[in-house]
Design a protein around this motif. Structure first.
Motif, PDB file in Angstrom:
ATOM      1  N   MET A  10       0.803  -1.212   0.000  1.00  0.00           N
ATOM      2  CA  MET A  10       0.000   0.000   0.000  1.00  0.00           C
ATOM      3  C   MET A  10       0.842   1.270   0.000  1.00  0.00           C
ATOM      4  O   MET A  10       0.353   2.335  -0.295  1.00  0.00           O
ATOM      5  CB  MET A  10      -0.919   0.006   1.226  1.00  0.00           C
ATOM      6  CG  MET A  10      -1.829  -1.216   1.315  1.00  0.00           C
ATOM      7  SD  MET A  10      -2.863  -1.427  -0.149  1.00  0.00           S
ATOM      8  CE  MET A  10      -3.997  -0.064   0.052  1.00  0.00           C
ATOM      9  N   ALA A 194      -4.246  -2.806  -5.436  1.00  0.00           N
ATOM     10  CA  ALA A 194      -4.104  -2.832  -3.980  1.00  0.00           C
ATOM     11  C   ALA A 194      -3.973  -1.428  -3.413  1.00  0.00           C
ATOM     12  O   ALA A 194      -4.575  -1.086  -2.396  1.00  0.00           O
ATOM     13  CB  ALA A 194      -2.886  -3.671  -3.590  1.00  0.00           C
ATOM     14  N   ARG A 195      -3.203  -0.606  -4.082  1.00  0.00           N
ATOM     15  CA  ARG A 195      -2.900   0.724  -3.561  1.00  0.00           C
ATOM     16  C   ARG A 195      -4.018   1.724  -3.818  1.00  0.00           C
ATOM     17  O   ARG A 195      -4.299   2.582  -2.974  1.00  0.00           O
ATOM     18  CB  ARG A 195      -1.602   1.235  -4.202  1.00  0.00           C
ATOM     19  CG  ARG A 195      -1.093   2.541  -3.630  1.00  0.00           C
ATOM     20  CD  ARG A 195       0.029   3.089  -4.486  1.00  0.00           C
ATOM     21  NE  ARG A 195       1.108   2.123  -4.621  1.00  0.00           N
ATOM     22  CZ  ARG A 195       2.009   2.167  -5.599  1.00  0.00           C
ATOM     23  NH1 ARG A 195       1.933   3.095  -6.527  1.00  0.00           N
ATOM     24  NH2 ARG A 195       2.970   1.277  -5.649  1.00  0.00           N
ATOM     25  N   SER A 196      -4.669   1.615  -4.986  1.00  0.00           N
ATOM     26  CA  SER A 196      -5.601   2.669  -5.399  1.00  0.00           C
ATOM     27  C   SER A 196      -6.908   2.112  -5.938  1.00  0.00           C
ATOM     28  O   SER A 196      -7.547   2.745  -6.788  1.00  0.00           O
ATOM     29  CB  SER A 196      -4.947   3.550  -6.474  1.00  0.00           C
ATOM     30  OG  SER A 196      -3.712   4.062  -6.033  1.00  0.00           O
ATOM     31  N   GLY A 197      -7.306   0.928  -5.479  1.00  0.00           N
ATOM     32  CA  GLY A 197      -8.576   0.360  -5.914  1.00  0.00           C
ATOM     33  C   GLY A 197      -9.738   1.275  -5.568  1.00  0.00           C
ATOM     34  O   GLY A 197      -9.655   2.078  -4.633  1.00  0.00           O
ATOM     35  N   GLU A 200     -12.595  -0.478  -0.674  1.00  0.00           N
ATOM     36  CA  GLU A 200     -11.800  -1.348   0.190  1.00  0.00           C
ATOM     37  C   GLU A 200     -11.829  -2.804  -0.263  1.00  0.00           C
ATOM     38  O   GLU A 200     -10.840  -3.530  -0.110  1.00  0.00           O
ATOM     39  CB  GLU A 200     -12.298  -1.236   1.635  1.00  0.00           C
ATOM     40  CG  GLU A 200     -12.018   0.126   2.268  1.00  0.00           C
ATOM     41  CD  GLU A 200     -12.466   0.187   3.720  1.00  0.00           C
ATOM     42  OE1 GLU A 200     -13.035  -0.817   4.208  1.00  0.00           O
ATOM     43  OE2 GLU A 200     -12.242   1.229   4.356  1.00  0.00           O
ATOM     44  N   SER A 203      -9.424  -3.120  -3.186  1.00  0.00           N
ATOM     45  CA  SER A 203      -8.049  -3.007  -2.702  1.00  0.00           C
ATOM     46  C   SER A 203      -7.605  -4.271  -1.971  1.00  0.00           C
ATOM     47  O   SER A 203      -6.449  -4.695  -2.091  1.00  0.00           O
ATOM     48  CB  SER A 203      -7.914  -1.797  -1.774  1.00  0.00           C
ATOM     49  OG  SER A 203      -8.070  -0.591  -2.493  1.00  0.00           O
ATOM     50  N   THR A 207      -4.477  -6.578  -2.834  1.00  0.00           N
ATOM     51  CA  THR A 207      -3.445  -6.828  -1.828  1.00  0.00           C
ATOM     52  C   THR A 207      -3.132  -8.309  -1.719  1.00  0.00           C
ATOM     53  O   THR A 207      -1.963  -8.723  -1.744  1.00  0.00           O
ATOM     54  CB  THR A 207      -3.895  -6.292  -0.456  1.00  0.00           C
ATOM     55  OG1 THR A 207      -4.075  -4.876  -0.541  1.00  0.00           O
ATOM     56  CG2 THR A 207      -2.864  -6.601   0.617  1.00  0.00           C
ATOM     57  N   CYS A 265      -8.030   3.240 -11.424  1.00  0.00           N
ATOM     58  CA  CYS A 265      -7.060   3.181 -10.321  1.00  0.00           C
ATOM     59  C   CYS A 265      -6.009   4.285 -10.410  1.00  0.00           C
ATOM     60  O   CYS A 265      -5.081   4.327  -9.591  1.00  0.00           O
ATOM     61  CB  CYS A 265      -6.379   1.819 -10.303  1.00  0.00           C
ATOM     62  SG  CYS A 265      -7.487   0.441  -9.918  1.00  0.00           S
TER      63      CYS A 265
END
Length: 291
Positions: A10, A194-197, A200, A203, A207, A265
């Protein structure tokens, strides 16, 4: 300092978008020197001098995959799968189309690989079986994401059919090489998801998959590297060029097929394309290196 693997995905300063393989190998190096988390200890074999891959090395990977299952389940347990997706229609449509294609591709990954490895001893077969199980889990996660978005899976897609036929027409080592190229190219997508989905749930899916895939790359490097150690430098150069051609094609297909989701994203298509090729260059370089 021990880096939490989820936080690493993240945090772009710790886990840069274009450095997935580099980050994985740094974690393995820390583990091998005693500085890193015990979670990565089973993966430290990637930095060993080239060997003929004895069963003890595969035993280490079996241990990693067994422990990784619990880590993955912990990530999934923290997701509120029952909540209703609240996304703009254009975002929802972009993610649905992307997930449908990844669900289809991940569903077939590893199974044919496992069938072609039947002649190997027990430890390599078990490691490949567990790798295939993780790929199947990724397919299930994409399917679960589609259910969350209120969409169905698809049964076929042209780009997936072409790549699958190419892989399955070749032997185990060549299939592993193509598998490595495909996963290296896709890695920036999983990291940015993961970082900017868009929420939640998205993301969390990114992840889980990004953390698995960095180790899949290291596992494939471990398997392929011994076969290239004694090759003359010109031959390894030709192999790299062949890999590069495959990567350019694969990155272009992913960039086109998933361009809307990448934009959702916050990753421009051109930036993804460059990141995908850098990811492959690192993975191929680690595989072909004699150091």
């Amino acid at each position: 300092m021990v880096v939490n693997p989820i936080a690493a995905v993240m945090n772009p300063q710790i886990f840069p978008l274009t450095g997935a393989v580099s980050q994985a190998r740094t974690a393995f190096a820390d583990s091998a020197s005693g500085r890193g988390s015990a979670d990565c200890e089973a993966c430290a074999m990637t930095l060993r001098p080239p060997t003929d891959m004895p069963d003890q090395v595969f035993d280490g990977w079996v241990g990693h995959f067994a422990a990784n299952r619990a880590r993955g389940e912990a990530i999934e347990a923290g997701v509120d799968w029952d909540t209703a997706a609240d996304l703009p229609e254009n975002v929802r449509t972009a993610v649905i189309r992307s997930f449908q294609r990844f669900e289809l591709g991940e569903g077939g990954e590893g199974l044919h690989l496992l069938r072609t490895a039947r002649g190997q001893s027990a430890a390599p077969r078990e490691a490949l079986r567990m790798l295939a199980a993780e790929e199947q889990r990724h397919s299930t996660l994409f399917k679960r994401g589609l259910q969350y978005l209120g969409a169905d899976t698809v049964t076929t897609h042209r780009s997936d059919e072409v790549f699958t036929r190419l892989r399955r027409s070749l032997g185990l080592r060549t299939e592993l090489a193509l598998f490595l190229a495909a996963e290296a190219v896709a890695m920036p997508y999983f990291v940015v998801l993961a970082r900017s989905g868009p929420d939640e749930v998205m993301s969390a899916i990114g992840t889980r998959i990004a953390l698995d895939e960095e180790h899949h790359l290291a596992f494939q490097i471990d398997q392929l590297r011994p076969g290239f150690v004694r090759m003359p430098t010109p031959v390894r150069g030709v192999v790299f060029l062949a890999w590069w051609c495959v990567a350019v094609g694969a990155a272009t297909v992913v960039a086109i097929d998933h361009r809307a989701a990448l934009r959702v994203c916050g990753l421009p298509v051109r930036s993804f394309w460059g990141a995908a090729l850098r990811s492959l260059r690192r993975a191929a370089g680690a595989t072909l290196s004699r150091e």
